[in-house]
Design a protein around this motif. Structure first.
Motif, PDB file in Angstrom:
ATOM      1  N   ALA A  76       0.648  -1.209   0.157  1.00  0.00           N
ATOM      2  CA  ALA A  76      -0.107   0.177  -0.016  1.00  0.00           C
ATOM      3  C   ALA A  76       0.870   1.389   0.086  1.00  0.00           C
ATOM      4  CB  ALA A  76      -0.914  -0.011   1.329  1.00  0.00           C
ATOM      5  N   PRO A  77       0.253   2.480  -0.292  1.00  0.00           N
ATOM      6  CA  PRO A  77       1.022   3.690  -0.365  1.00  0.00           C
ATOM      7  C   PRO A  77       1.365   4.356   0.754  1.00  0.00           C
ATOM      8  CG  PRO A  77      -1.142   4.169  -1.396  1.00  0.00           C
ATOM      9  CD  PRO A  77      -0.883   2.753  -1.047  1.00  0.00           C
ATOM     10  N   VAL A  78       1.548   3.755   1.876  1.00  0.00           N
ATOM     11  CA  VAL A  78       1.465   4.224   3.418  1.00  0.00           C
ATOM     12  C   VAL A  78       2.535   3.488   4.235  1.00  0.00           C
ATOM     13  CG1 VAL A  78      -0.830   4.668   3.412  1.00  0.00           C
ATOM     14  CG2 VAL A  78       0.030   2.469   4.172  1.00  0.00           C
ATOM     15  N   ALA A  79       3.402   4.333   4.886  1.00  0.00           N
ATOM     16  CA  ALA A  79       4.551   4.082   5.454  1.00  0.00           C
ATOM     17  C   ALA A  79       4.557   4.735   7.075  1.00  0.00           C
ATOM     18  CB  ALA A  79       5.879   4.305   4.909  1.00  0.00           C
ATOM     19  N   TYR A 128       5.949   0.405   9.527  1.00  0.00           N
ATOM     20  CA  TYR A 128       4.764  -0.354   9.355  1.00  0.00           C
ATOM     21  C   TYR A 128       4.111   0.158   7.808  1.00  0.00           C
ATOM     22  CZ  TYR A 128       4.847  -1.414  14.223  1.00  0.00           C
ATOM     23  OH  TYR A 128       5.080  -1.822  15.541  1.00  0.00           O
ATOM     24  N   THR A 129       3.549  -0.939   7.237  1.00  0.00           N
ATOM     25  CA  THR A 129       3.002  -0.469   5.927  1.00  0.00           C
ATOM     26  C   THR A 129       1.965  -1.939   5.921  1.00  0.00           C
ATOM     27  OG1 THR A 129       3.131  -0.174   3.378  1.00  0.00           O
ATOM     28  CG2 THR A 129       4.469  -1.891   4.527  1.00  0.00           C
ATOM     29  N   VAL A 150      -5.002   3.705   2.667  1.00  0.00           N
ATOM     30  CA  VAL A 150      -4.359   4.503   1.740  1.00  0.00           C
ATOM     31  C   VAL A 150      -3.763   5.915   2.280  1.00  0.00           C
ATOM     32  CG1 VAL A 150      -6.218   3.891  -0.149  1.00  0.00           C
ATOM     33  CG2 VAL A 150      -6.852   5.456   1.643  1.00  0.00           C
ATOM     34  N   MET A 151      -4.319   6.144   3.705  1.00  0.00           N
ATOM     35  CA  MET A 151      -3.706   7.191   4.594  1.00  0.00           C
ATOM     36  C   MET A 151      -3.139   6.735   5.716  1.00  0.00           C
ATOM     37  SD  MET A 151      -6.261  10.125   3.725  1.00  0.00           S
ATOM     38  CE  MET A 151      -7.839   9.264   4.065  1.00  0.00           C
ATOM     39  N   ASP A 172       9.133   3.770  -8.182  1.00  0.00           N
ATOM     40  CA  ASP A 172       7.932   3.410  -7.733  1.00  0.00           C
ATOM     41  C   ASP A 172       7.727   4.129  -6.227  1.00  0.00           C
ATOM     42  OD1 ASP A 172       5.384   2.804  -7.736  1.00  0.00           O
ATOM     43  OD2 ASP A 172       5.692   0.696  -7.182  1.00  0.00           O
ATOM     44  N   LEU A 173       8.218   5.153  -6.110  1.00  0.00           N
ATOM     45  CA  LEU A 173       7.960   6.001  -4.894  1.00  0.00           C
ATOM     46  C   LEU A 173       6.373   6.082  -4.256  1.00  0.00           C
ATOM     47  CD1 LEU A 173      10.654   8.779  -5.352  1.00  0.00           C
ATOM     48  CD2 LEU A 173      10.684   6.745  -3.784  1.00  0.00           C
ATOM     49  N   LYS A 174       6.392   5.535  -3.041  1.00  0.00           N
ATOM     50  CA  LYS A 174       5.151   5.538  -2.424  1.00  0.00           C
ATOM     51  C   LYS A 174       5.004   6.376  -1.404  1.00  0.00           C
ATOM     52  CE  LYS A 174       3.989   0.813  -4.163  1.00  0.00           C
ATOM     53  NZ  LYS A 174       3.578  -0.396  -3.695  1.00  0.00           N
TER      54      LYS A 174
END
Length: 775
Positions: A530-533, A541-542, A574-575, A745-747
């Protein structure tokens, strides 16, 4: 034509009692030729000493500087263009050092070197070179806009070390820079600023013109009744307009007067030169052919007249004046190719030219009348070609019926028309080319001026303006079209130089070999991250949206693991934001909120009321409250947590704001919102405040995340489209740009300023690298 001339104003206020310090200012007055080639020397000298020989030492320094600079003995400085101004200046200072040391030894003068304060400067066009010794003030009043000046201490801005004079090395270092029109440079003995603030001095010098401001400052210093002398020098550039040379009006040229003063031969030469001046290609060409025709025609008339007179003499024919009824006599026609009539006059000659033209033009009208019938009844090719064939046939037929003399006149007229057309076309092409060359030359000059101005801005650490100037200069050159090979080479060279300067200003740090901390595909080869860290206690965590499990990676041990909560239907995250180190908040694509407790890896759902029709694009937190960015309603909502829910929603923004295209927000007390266009908006207490990003090169293309906190002085912006993480300060200045070809592929990202490390979530991997801007 305009050029810039340095205006130098001097001020010395001497103490009327016993001297405690000696102050002298000076400025050279070289000839115009020396000024253009070498510039102007000026300076300010202050020596705190009561010895009566000090004025003699000051005179020696001034004279040596002037003589060594304007009359160098070294062969490499004899011809302009074979030397560097700065090298020549340094060479003069070195020689002055030796002379001063010899003088002190010869005269047995005891001088406390810590009490010698000197600044010697060279101004050449816009270039400024100077050396400073001791406690001296060199202040640049840098013009920003009309009436707005920035105060820059040049010695501090250039990190010029404060040096003390040495017996054999009075002047040891030279500072080089540029001064622009409307800027004012102030050189002053340090005691001036003991009585007046820099802001007060700035207002005096910029309220009108520096010269008037210096007079007012002098009045103020004289009123102090101090016990020491003061000295100041100001430098500003004045634009001087040189009137164009007057050109002689050809129309008013008096040929009679010229004839009375010179010979007829000189008058003819003057006329020829005048014609050349008027039209360098057309008129001389026409006159050459006209002269040849006139000569040939005159020769024909003479031969015809001679032949006729001979015939009259042989046949003893006498023509009486006014006798028009003389019987016709068959006169043999001279074989010169002309029809000849005795005693031709100007009217008859004009008819010979006009009548053939009229006869030839007559068929054109007839041809035009028949065009309609031709177009209707014939084929397209015939419709096109027949009128021309018909017209050509008619013209040729008429031409053949003309007398030989008329044919010649017509041919000559056609030749003149062709030559005239050719000359006009050639002149037009030539003038157009010369105009294009001149335009591009001016473009190169303007671009080079901007490049030089940018370098001057860098001296005063104004990177934003330097970057804008360089980008402007590069755009001018790339949009222009060089005409000549020389222009092409100059343009290419200048673009390369500008690009080199821009590369320095981009602050690019390329991560060639980034370190891969973990790759979550080692847990699941089909993992889709997912695009979260988020981070807690050095653990990132992701989520793997393939199986909805939370993934975590220990940055110290590089150990990965999965967290699966059977009681929570997590969906796709997503957030994310962190209320505290022990409370991580995640939102899924259905805007359902979850809380993760890193201590026991438990995931639980939270209740939060979000209005229907909202389009929440990002979340952040501050002081145990969360803030949601709603692009649809142009609002930022603030929520307070109570138990397992967030209630007490408030509209944080207090004014109407356009948040369309918003991508992310962050908070440090003020809230920053970044749009997909790269624009950053700043809000304080619900109100928009001014915030302007200085030029980022290359521009942000499609940023997705912005991060900061109250503990940092930086803003971090993720721009996946250009494979970089951009670091700005909170004034909008560019600090660094971290870039890598492997950032494909920066997230998301995490910055640990305490350990000076940055971690980016790229694809299924976490990549780490050092935060150089924190070193």
């Amino acid at each position: 034509m305009d050029y810039l001339e340095a205006k130098i104003n001097q001020l010395v206020v001497e103490y009327s009692g016993k001297q405690k310090n000696f102050v002298r200012t000076f400025s050279t007055k070289p000839s115009k030729q020396l000024l253009n080639s070498y510039g102007k020397i000026l300076g300010l000298i202050e020596i705190k000493n009561t010895d009566e020989k000090i004025p003699e030492l000051i005179d020696l320094i001034i004279e040596e500087i002037k003589n060594n600079y304007y009359r160098p003995t070294s062969n490499r400085f004899r011809e302009p263009g074979t030397f560097s101004i700065s090298d020549l200046f340094e060479d003069a200072l070195k020689k002055t050092n030796l002379t001063v040391a010899s003088f002190l030894e010869t005269k047995q003068i005891t001088v406390d070197l810590n009490k010698i304060n000197i600044v010697i400067a060279l101004i050449h066009n816009q270039e400024l070179h100077f050396t400073a010794v001791g406690d001296i003030s060199a202040i640049l009043l840098y013009n920003l806009t009309s009436g707005n000046y920035r105060i820059i201490n040049i010695l501090e801005a250039s990190q010029y070390p404060i040096t003390t004079a040495e017996p054999f090395k009075f002047f040891s270092q030279v500072v080089t820079g540029r001064i622009r029109p409307r800027d004012v440079l102030l050189l002053a003995s340090s005691n001036v600023l003991d009585y007046f603030s820099l802001d007060r001095v700035k207002n005096l010098l910029t309220a009108t013109v520096p010269q008037d401001g210096l007079k007012e400052l002098k009045d103020l210093l004289e009123r102090l009744n101090g016990h020491e002398s003061f000295g100041c020098v100001t430098i500003d550039l004045d634009r001087v307009t040189v009137p164009a040379k007057k050109t002689v009006s050809i129309e008013q040229f008096n040929y009679r007067e010229a004839a009375s003063q010179d010979s007829i031969k000189e008058l003819v030469r003057t006329e020829q030169e005048t014609e050349k001046l008027l039209t360098p290609s057309l008129f001389p060409e026409i006159k050459k052919y006209a002269g040849s025709f006139k000569t040939a025609f005159s020769n024909y008339l003479e031969k015809a007249k001679s032949s006729t007179n001979t015939f009259y003499q042989k046949n003893k024919v006498v023509l009486k004046p006014g006798s028009l009824s003389t019987p016709k006599i068959n006169i043999p026609r001279p074989n010169f190719g002309f029809k000849f009539k005795h005693q031709p006059n100007k009217t008859a000659l004009a008819k010979k030219v006009v009548e053939p033209v009229a006869k030839v033009a007559a068929p054109a009208l007839q041809v035009t009348k028949s065009l309609y019938r031709i177009v209707i009844h014939q084929s397209i090719w015939q419709k096109i070609s027949n009128p021309f064939r018909l017209l050509g046939g008619q013209l040729l037929k008429k031409f053949k019926t003309l007398p030989a003399s008329s044919k010649i006149l017509l041919v000559i007229a056609v030749l003149f028309a062709i030559l005239f057309s050719q000359s006009v076309i050639w002149l037009s092409i030539k003038n157009n080319r010369e105009q294009k060359i001149e335009v591009f030359n001016q473009l190169i000059f303007d671009a080079e001026s901007k490049k030089n101005e940018a370098q001057a801005s860098l001296i005063y650490r104004d990177e934003a303006q330097a970057r804008d100037l360089l980008l402007n200069a590069k755009t001018m050159l790339t949009n222009g079209t060089p005409i000549t090979k020389t222009q092409q080479e100059k343009s290419t060279q200048l673009v390369a130089q500008i690009e080199e300067e821009l590369q320095k200003l981009r602050h690019f740090i390329e991560i060639k070999d980034p370190i891969q901390i973990v790759n979550f595909q080692n847990l699941d080869s089909q993992a889709n991250i997912a695009p979260v860290a988020n981070i807690s206690k050095n653990i990132i965590y992701t989520q793997n949206t393939n199986n909805k499990a939370l993934y975590k990676a220990n940055l110290d041990t590089r150990v990965m693991s999965a967290i699966v909560s059977p009681t929570a239907d997590a969906g796709n995250f997503v957030m994310t934001t962190a209320l505290s180190e022990n409370e991580l908040i995640f939102f899924n694509d259905s805007l359902t909120a979850f809380q993760l407790n890193p201590n026991n890896d438990s995931l639980s759902s939270l209740t939060i009321n979000i209005n229907n029709g909202s389009n929440i694009v990002d979340v952040t937190s501050f002081n145990s409250r969360i803030y949601l960015l709603d692009e649809a309603t142009n609002q930022i909502y603030r929520y307070t947590k109570t138990g397992n829910s967030f209630g007490g929603v408030q509209n944080w923004l207090r004014q109407e704001v356009d948040l369309s295209g918003a991508a992310s927000l962050t908070i440090d007390g003020a809230i920053y919102v970044i749009k997909k266009t790269g624009e950053i908006l700043k809000f304080e207490n619900g109100q928009a405040v001014e915030f302007k990003i200085k030029t980022i090169d290359p521009p942000l293309q499609s940023p997705t995340k912005i991060r900061t906190s109250e503990a940092t002085k930086y803003l971090y912006v993720l721009d996946p489209a250009t494979k970089r993480l951009v670091v700005l300060d909170k004034e909008g200045n560019l600090i660094n740009q971290y870039y890598s070809e492997q950032f494909n592929d920066l997230k998301d990202f995490v910055v640990l300023e305490k350990t000076k490390q940055i971690y980016v979530l790229n694809g299924t991997s976490i990549i780490g690298f050092g935060a150089d801007h924190l070193n």
